[in-house]
Design a protein around this motif. Sequence first.
Motif: not given
Length: 491
Positions: A38-39, A42, A60, A63, A66, A117, A295
């Motif tokens: 999930e991260t 980043g 983006q 993310s 997902y 993803r 975030t």
Amino acid sequence: MNMTTKSISNSKVDISNIKHTPILIALILGAMVAFLNETLLGNALTVLMKEFDVSASTIQWLSTAYMLVVGILVPITALLQQWFTTRQMFFTAMLTFLVGTLIAGFAPTFSVLLIGRIVQAIATGLISPLLMNTILIICPPEKRGATMGLIGLVMMFSPAVGPTLSGLIVDSLNWRWLFYFVIPIVIISILIGLKYIQNVTELTRPKVDYLSILLSTLGFGGIVYSFSASGDLGWSDSKVYYSLIIGALSLIIFVVRQLKIDNPILELRAFKFPMFTLTVVLMFIVMMSLFASMTLLPMFLQTVLLVTAFKSGLVMLPGSIVSGIMGPVAGKLFDKLSPKTIIIPGIGLVACSMWLFKGINPETTLTQIILMHSLLMIGLMFVMTAQTYGLNQLTPELYPHGTALFNTLSQVAGAIGTAVFISKMSSGTTQYMENTTNPMDPAEKLNGLTSGFQGAFTLGFILVVVALVVSFFLKGQKKEAKATQLLHNEN
């Protein structure tokens, strides 16, 4: 009467000879890589923008997509677990994740990477509720706290360590290793599962209501998409507000339909248990603050304190390690003490950390941020036991629905929290710059960013205070879970 009948029917599955530990290892490994992903991208998004020559608004989606797919799929897992065995669900999830990881790792174009993803997200939407539901079945109520502490460790530590790993891998290796290094973990999970995963649920194969699935997809998908996209497109964009309107209307119709039909895909009657409802509200508020903080903090470190992406990940690493230590501790304390003595102090620690964060400025040292973040993570580990307490209130046939509700609302809370907090940060920065006499001064630009971040963390503090007030309505004893424990003992 209906609930009791169904609960007793679930006791037909013999779980007396099941080996708990290897089953949990297989499931936790699977959940760990799912939550980590999930991260994990980043700190790699900038590199990927250059690699595939795409814009920030395009990248983006790695993310957003997902989170969107997970938000859509999780509500349906309660139905899937009534149609497919534990082994079928597990191997479908893990093999799907492996395929998605291979697609992403060897992706020649951005489109193929995005497909990878999405395939990973499908697996994540399956494995997370399966893990929670299996624990509720194979672990008696008096031992669930310790086990859920391990799950809390996975849920909190994996996403938190993602940016650190991402920065390290991107700085020292090719970005494709973000996916390559996950492959052995997935294979180990599958091999352990082949030997030890057993079927722990009785299949009822209820009638599938396809209209409910459509409404659920439009409802949760529309809301998650609108809040996720709002940070990039803004609320004035037609895609954002139309998605929100369609999502909200679909969700309202979905709720009404679930309460009327005989075989709902998501049993909303779980909300008839007051303490379950209270913990759902509590966790929703806390998860909003958690996702938003994860975030905002790296953004503050990189834009105000001007540290590198990798260094910002390192700053957040001690808090992640502390959470890993405190997760099992919080779980064991939950098994021995009343819920209020664990949850309320946990929210108090989260509130204290938010109070400290709302005062951050360019003079704040990295050591201070590490301490504040560690305090936040310790508090969150104690708060996570609220999910165990809430699920303990349900009868066994509601376990899949309860876990689906928690997991779905966590995704929705993450999307809403991130969008709201970033919007607050941006508006606070803009407002400061509009009122300054010298908006071109670099020092004033820095002050404007600081003002925005302080406003966002102030909002987080207010929300956590609301959660603290809600927590005082929790019952001190686990009396409502006695029926569930008796049913479990009958197995």
